[in-house]
Write a protein that holds these residues in place. Structure first.
Motif, short mmCIF file in Angstrom:
data_model
loop_
_atom_site.label_atom_id
_atom_site.label_comp_id
_atom_site.label_asym_id
_atom_site.label_seq_id
_atom_site.Cartn_x
_atom_site.Cartn_y
_atom_site.Cartn_z
N ALA A 118 0.79 -1.15 0.01
CA ALA A 118 0.12 0.02 0.00
C ALA A 118 0.72 1.17 -0.17
CB ALA A 118 -0.95 0.14 1.31
N ILE A 148 -4.72 2.21 -4.56
CA ILE A 148 -4.29 1.21 -3.74
C ILE A 148 -5.31 -0.05 -3.79
CG2 ILE A 148 -3.63 0.67 -1.27
CD1 ILE A 148 -2.72 3.72 -1.20
N LEU A 189 -4.45 -3.93 -4.56
CA LEU A 189 -4.43 -4.79 -3.27
C LEU A 189 -5.46 -5.93 -3.86
CD1 LEU A 189 -3.92 -2.87 -0.06
CD2 LEU A 189 -2.14 -3.95 -1.66
#
Lengths: 341, 908, 199
Positions: A60, A70, A74
């Motif tokens: 992150a 992000i 992710l």
């Protein structure tokens, strides 16, 4: 009302998502993790949880620095996979800072600095592992004896660096033992750890669990059979003839197949698509050479296990392998060889 | 050597394929998307009410768009041809029903760009009246070429999806042996059931169509490929074949292939049925295969046995957004909205409208897009059924795409190179062999729009090729033009040399004359002559140098140097004359006595006469030379002729001068006044040309950084001063003799003409004169302004002092130029309005003239061709035609000219 | 001492032999002409527009080969500069063009035929002979041949020549590149509720 205007095809396979693929890989590691925990105590689980948290945070952070979305990046679970594979590979007795260094290096240097998922030439987990192995060899070879699983409190103590009487808590792995006493029939016979039900004691179950998970992945179509088959064939191709020549000096094929990280490497590490070869024949060659290297390094090298080195070396050769194994395109007489004009 | 799975491995998986009497092969990759066919294949084919409008795109096929042969407002009958094929790879368009043509123009069509394309719009009259049809019942006795012409005229194009003109496909090259005729009834795309229903309901007609195809291409075997998910269609086809073969004994075989996308791709089906691969960028006929869609076979049968052109097709209408999915027989050109309404569309559910299948179809951007010959399916999908594509994620090189690629490409590599626009690499990885089937994008876990990447890269490749071709053509044309200009320059230079020679001789004559007349006191004239002589000398020196530099023939160089010497002598002589004259006691020309003037004019006369004689003799020699050259067939006749013409005009001018002078002598009084002015004028001209030459040489020197730059510049300045001095003198002389002022500057001319204009009676002629004057005025004003502006800019750059003053001046000049321009525009508009008022449109006249010209040109060419080979009769006919065209062209040109003249536009 | 002399002699001998070999090779395999000029010319867009200050692309190619900057070709745009840098092994320069110049937009000349007076000035200006016409008859641009150099605009006395942007047609239109990783484009077009009757 509005109509969507996009290029064909207008439909894709249901559940087709990198994140979903990666989740399947995570599920497939569960049997292996369970066996590791059962054999070696909670150290594996503690390290694993910590590694996942570190991986997500570092990823992150780097994504933020790189100005990327992000949440989007992710959600592909690739950082989690890296963390899990690294945490499985390092000994359960490892202190927290070992995991931290390994995971951070894997995520930041081996993955994000190359441009993130899809751009890394090397398997990030293995890069982290090798860094730890050559920097902290003592910590990295401190395995627990398989029948003496630590209690949760001991594991926590170890995790926070309170080592205490280390030697009482750890023991040599089968591969280590074999390396030490290879050629000495008497010694080999006297070490119970070399004589489990299938192969080395304890590790046979670890390998069987990862084999199970790997077969699940093949069945689900997440990975193809080519690389694992290549790896196992490579190990077998080296181990069998040498064992037939001299069974005191060289370990038997089953011992090689079910010791150390063979199954984990064959099904979970070598199959990382980003850094592996991509064509079908290329994957067979890629896997086979890993298998060969694993046996060679185990037998003649300075390290007891060799999966990480073998995978990284073949990652280097993957583009070349791909270059020489291009399929023949429909309607063409012969396969073209990459950039040749 | 690679991929043992892929090629020529007989497939024995499917239970149904066991029914095949022949082995089938497999192709690499492929996918199994949800079929979604049951929605639409359970009801029989329905017919559709006549739509309110039919929109017929001129390009429903691959190839050149058809050419309309009807006009707006025409009433047409069903099956009447509306547009003709344009070239070989093209098919005509027919009226699907009777009605009126209401528009011919751009309409929204099925194209991913969303651009409009030319269409014919037909409003049905509801009568559905057929035009005359010409069935061929005994087609078995007809030659293939007759039938192929019929198929082409019926507008049959491949109905499977690509729309390649069928006549082209079955028109085989001489000597091509076809082993297999493959009928494509695979219909591998999800949702589509049009061919399925067609086979179930019209199997007999399809088989008849196949018989026609067999008659046309005479294959060794005929194979119909059908996927095993259409058991009813397979049964129907087998029954129809059995039924038909009883009488015929042909050999048609239904081959069941396992359901897999994209087995319906032409190349994939050929591989499935025959194991052969169509070579990259080749056609199936190269491996002895012809592949046709069964719908196309049926259309061929209708075209031949009933004389019906292709005006309708079976289209599947399906998707979650329609209430009654099914198959309908729909007229070509029916708007999709009509189809949707028929199937009961719900507006709020409709999210994506696709023409074609979900794998390769195109989304529609409007609802009035018509169904065309290739539209096998319309999917009205809800947003849940076909949701918006997911966001692209990074490629993880999983290789799923390579696993499913039916062309055995490496889609992940192609993606990488397409994304980075590395077109060269992409082509090395066989980008152009991609069939855009979409299997790779279907399986991609990262949701990468792979097909769009490949389409983009392919487009870029094509674009690059086109650009390269264009650049090559431009280079070629530029070089050709450069060569032409060089040649022209060389010719011009040659002519200039000839002129120089002539003027040198003239100058020599004059100098001689003046030298002889030692009492001649017009120093200025002598000076001018001397200047001309020296400039001629300089030019000659330059020519000599160029000749030397270019290593011309030794003889040529020698001749030139001789000429140079001669000229130098002449120039020296002239200079000496100037010196002599200057030192001699002078008397001003202004106050010359009558007798002096008379003598002067006498001397002048003599010089003129000799000049005229000389010129005409030169002309005669030139003509003679030209004639000899013509006889010898020399190449430079044209050049010589031009030369002779120049000489002739010189001679004429000289003669005219003699005549003028003669009349002048008859009236001695005015001569005395005219003479100095004329002489001065000449001197001024000569001086200024000398100055210009000097300036030019200065510029050249500047460019080449010559040493003697300063020298040259000072020379130029001297010359300039001389010219200015002469100009002043000329003005003075003019002022002294105001009644002979004939010339004026261009702007003055304009005003003068404007002043004179009211005298002319004809208003148009008046306007023409005015326009002409204004045009000249504008041109010169504009030029002056531009020069001034440039000077101003230079001044600004160099930091001159009186910038503002200059700027004001420039602005004034600009305003003047613009004023003239505005005036001119007004007049031009008037004139144009006049032309329009007189009923003739200038542009159409121009076009007509140009057309007639080109028609004449091509006819002449044809005639030339014919002269070589054809018989006399044809030549005669061509001659007549040519004459007719010539007359036509003349008429057109005259009409144009008169129109232009009438309005006095000719000079503008 | 002798060893040193022998060594020196051997080196000298070797130098002589290789020198002779190289000299021979350079004579024997001498490259005719100046292929670099042709290679440069092939990269230039052949608009022949003269914006580089040379009377055509080939002269500019020659100038580049002689060391002139390779960034003076606005019609070629950045891509040409990059390609040339690659070919010549020179630094990538920024394109020498006006800031507001619409570099990269392809244009062709169009003559407003109503206004053309047939002066032939544009025909003389066109570097690729892409304008047709005769004196006092209107002129027309052959669009396919026009390189969009706009050299014909200036000489026209009645300003009847426009440079029009080349719009994509059904034949030349191509798919655009997808937006890329993590991005999505607005792909929906608003459509009115389906009309039931006349369109």
């Amino acid at each position: 009302m509005a109509l969507i205007t996009v290029s064909s095809p207008h439909t894709t396979r249901k559940g087709n998502h990198t994140g979903a693929f990666m989740r399947q890989v995570l599920y497939a590691t569960l049997p292996g993790i369970a066996v590791l925990t059962w054999l070696f105590g909670y150290g594996t689980l503690i390290n694993l949880s910590f590694a996942v948290i570190v991986a997500l945070l570092t990823e992150a952070l780097v994504l933020k620095i790189r100005g990327r979305d992000i949440r989007f990046y992710l959600s592909d679970y690739s950082a989690v996979i890296t963390a899990v594979l690294l945490a499985i590979a390092i000994p359960p007795t490892s202190p927290w800072w070992l995991t931290l260094v390994g995971v951070t290096f894997a995520i930041v240097i081996a993955k994000q600095l190359y441009g993130g998922l899809g751009m890394n030439p090397f398997n990030p987990a293995m890069v982290g592992y090798v860094l730890l192995l050559i920097s902290f060899p003592a910590e990295m070879t401190r395995w627990v004896a398989p029948n003496e699983a630590h209690s949760f409190s001991t594991s926590l103590q170890l995790f926070f660096g309170h080592i205490g009487d280390v030697d009482a808590l750890t023991g040599a792995t089968p591969l280590d033992t074999w390396r030490t006493w290879a050629g000495n029939a008497e010694q080999l016979a006297s070490h119970p750890i070399l004589h489990g039900n299938v192969a080395g004691m304890g590790w046979e179950w670890v390998n069987l669990a990862f084999l199970l998970g790997g077969l699940y992945l093949i069945a689900r179509g997440i990975i193809t059979w080519h690389i694992p088959a290549g790896v196992l064939a490579g190990v077998l191709a080296m181990a069998l003839p040498f064992w037939l020549i001299d069974d005191i000096r060289y370990g038997d094929p089953l011992f090689h197949l079910f010791s150390g990280a063979t199954m984990l490497g064959a099904f979970f590490i070598a199959t990382d698509p980003v850094s592996a070869a991509t064509s079908r024949n290329g994957r067979l060659i890629f896997g086979f050479l890993i298998g060969v290297l694993v046996w060679v390094i185990r037998t003649f090298g300075g390290y007891p296990d060799a999966m990480a080195f073998a995978v990284l070396l073949l990652n280097l050769s993957a583009p070349t392998i791909d270059y020489y194994t291009q399929p023949r395109t429909y309607g063409h007489k012969a396969a073209k060889r990459g950039a040749r004009k | 050597m690679n991929s043992p799975l892929t090629i020529k491995s007989p497939l024995a998986k499917s239970a149904k394929s066991a029914k095949n009497s022949r082995p089938i092969f497999d192709f690499h990759g492929g996918i199994h998307p949800p079929e979604n066919k049951v929605q639409s294949n359970s009801t029989p084919i329905q017919t559709l009410a006549l739509p309110p409008l039919l929109i017929l795109p001129l390009n429903m096929h691959i190839g050149a768009p058809a050419k309309p042969i009807v006009n707006i407002g025409d009433r047409v009958l069903k099956g009447q041809k509306l547009a003709d094929a344009n070239g070989v790879v093209s098919v005509p368009v027919h009226a699907p029903t009777s009605g009126t043509i209401t528009a011919i123009g751009p309409r929204a069509v099925q194209h991913p760009s969303g651009l409009d394309a030319p269409c014919i719009v037909l409003q049905p009259d509801g009568e559905d009246r057929w035009t005359e049809r010409h069935p061929i019942h005994n087609w078995r006795e007809c030659s293939p070429s007759t039938l192929i012409t019929r198929i082409r005229e019926a507008g049959v194009a491949g109905m499977g999806g690509a729309g390649f003109p069928s006549a082209v496909k079955v028109n085989l090259k001489q000597g091509t042996q076809i082993q297999q005729l493959v009928l494509n009834a695979v219909e591998c795309e999800p949702y589509i059931t049009a061919d399925d229903l067609l086979m179930r309901e019209r199997a007999d007609d399809i088989v008849r169509g196949i018989h026609i195809l067999q008659h046309l291409i005479k294959p060794h075997e005929t194979l119909i490929g059908i996927e095993d998910n259409k058991p009813l269609a397979i049964a129907a086809m087998r029954a129809a074949i059995e039924n038909a073969e009883k009488n015929n004994g042909g050999s048609i075989e239904v081959v069941v292939v396992p359901t897999k996308y994209p087995s319906g791709g032409e190349k994939q089906l050929i591989q499935l049925l025959t194991g052969k691969e169509v070579p990259s960028s080749g056609i199936p006929a190269q491996v002895g295969v012809v592949c046709q869609n069964i719908g196309t076979a049926l259309a061929m049968y209708r075209a031949i046995a009933f004389g019906e052109p292709l005006i309708s097709r079976i289209t599947t209408i399906t998707g979650d957004a329609v209430k009654q999915p099914g198959n309908v027989e729909v007229l070509i050109g029916t708007p999709v909205s009509h189809l949707l309404n028929h199937a009961g569309v719900s507006d709020d559910k409709l999210g994506r409208l696709i023409m074609g299948g979900p794998m390769m179809g195109f989304t529609l951007h409007a609802l009035d897009i018509p169904v065309v010959k290739t539209s096998n399916c319309v999917i009205a999908a809800s947003k849940e059924e076909l949701p918006e594509p997911a966001t692209e994620q990074p490629c993880i090189r999983c290789g799923s795409c390579a696993e499913v690629c039916p062309a055995d490409l490496l889609p992940q590599q192609l993606y990488w190179y397409s994304k980075t626009s590395d077109l060269e690499r992409a082509q090395q990885y066989n980008l152009m062999d991609c069939i855009e089937c979409g299997a790779c994008a279907y399986v991609c876990p990262s949701n990468i729009p792979l097909v769009q990447y490949y389409r983009f890269a392919k487009g870029e490749v094509r674009h690059q090729v086109a650009e390269q071709n264009k650049a090559d053509k431009a280079r070629e044309r530029f070089e050709a033009r450069q060569a032409r200009i060089d040649k022209e320059l060389a010719e011009k230079e040659a002519r200039r040399q000839a002129r120089l020679e002539a003027s040198r001789q003239k100058a020599l004559g004059q100098v001689d004359a003046k030298a002889d007349a030692s009492n001649n006191i017009d120093i200025k004239a002598i000076k001018a002559a001397s200047l001309a002589a020296s400039s001629a000398y300089k030019a000659a020196v330059k020519a000599l140098k160029t000749a030397q530099a270019e290593e011309a023939d030794a003889s040529e160089v020698a001749a030139l140097s001789a000429q140079v010497d001669q000229l130098k002598a002449a120039a020296d002589q002239a200079k000496a004359a100037v010196r002599d004259a200057a030192s001699a006691p002078t008397s001003s020309s202004g106050g010359a006595s009558d007798t002096a003037a008379a003598t002067q004019s006498d001397i002048h006369m003599k010089a003129l006469k000799s000049a005229a004689l000389e010129a005409s003799s030169a002309y005669k020699t030139a003509v003679k030379a030209m004639k000899t050259a013509e006889e010898n067939g020399d190449g430079n006749v044209a050049e010589l002729r031009a030369h002779a013409d120049t000489l002739k005009s010189t001679a004429d001018a000289a003669k005219a001068a003699v005549r003028d002078a003669n009349t002048g002598t008859a009236m001695p009084a005015p001569t005395s006044t005219i003479d100095p002015v004329e002489t001065l004028k000449k001197a001024v001209l000569d001086a200024s040309s000398a100055y210009k030459a000097a300036v030019k040489s200065v510029k050249e020197a500047e460019l080449s950084d010559a040493d003697n730059l300063a020298e040259l510049r000072s020379e130029a300045d001297v010359l300039k001063r001389k010219a200015d001095q002469l100009k002043v003198d000329l003005r003075d002389a003019k002022a002294a003799a105001p009644n002979v002022v004939k010339e004026s500057t261009t702007t003055e001319a304009a005003t003068a003409t404007q002043e004179h204009a009211p005298n002319t009676a004809d208003p148009i002629a008046e306007r023409a004169a005015k326009m002409k004057a204004l045009k000249t005025a504008y041109n010169s004003a504009n030029k002056i302004w531009k020069e001034a502006n440039a000077a101003l800019e230079r001044g600004i750059r160099e930091g001159a002092e009186n910038i503002d003053e200059r700027r004001a001046k420039v602005d004034l000049l600009k305003a003047r130029a613009e004023g003239t321009r505005a005036e001119l525009n007004e007049l031009v508009d008037q004139a144009k309005a006049g032309i329009r008022a007189s009923g003739s449109d200038l542009k159409s006249l121009k076009l007509e003239a140009a057309r007639a010209e080109s028609a004449l040109g091509s006819k002449i060419k044809e005639l030339e061709e014919a002269k070589k080979s054809a018989d006399e009769e044809r030549i005669n006919v061509l001659y007549q035609e040519r004459d007719m065209l010539k007359r036509e062209a003349e008429l057109a040109a005259n009409a144009l000219k008169s129109a232009v003249d009438e309005q006095g536009l000719s000079d503008v | 001492m002798t060893t040193i002399l022998i060594a020196v002699a051997a080196l000298l001998l070797l130098a002589a032999v290789f020198g002779a070999l190289l000299g021979f090779a350079s004579e024997k395999f001498k490259v005719e002409g100046d292929p670099i000029v042709e290679q440069i010319d092939a990269l230039l867009p052949q608009t022949q527009c003269g914006q580089c200050g040379h009377p055509g692309c080939l002269p500019y190619a020659e100038a580049i080969a002689n060391g002139e900057d390779h960034n003076k070709c606005p019609p070629g745009g950045e891509q040409t500069v990059i390609d040339l840098s690659e070919l010549l092994g020179r630094e990538v320069l920024t394109l020498d063009a006006d800031e507001d110049a619409d570099v990269g937009i392809k244009k062709v000349a169009y003559i407003r035929e109503d206004e053309c007076i047939g002066c032939t000035k544009c025909i003389q200006a066109c570097p690729v002979d892409a304008i047709l016409g005769a004196a006092k008859l209107m002129h027309t641009v052959i669009t396919d041949e026009c390189t969009g150099c706009d050299l014909c605009v200036e000489p026209c006395p009645v300003d009847c020549i426009d440079m029009l942007e080349v719009k994509p047609t059904l034949g030349t239109w191509t798919w655009h590149k997808p937006e890329g990783i993590g991005l999505r484009s607005d792909t929906s077009v608003p459509v009115n509720v389906i009309p039931v009757v006349n369109l």
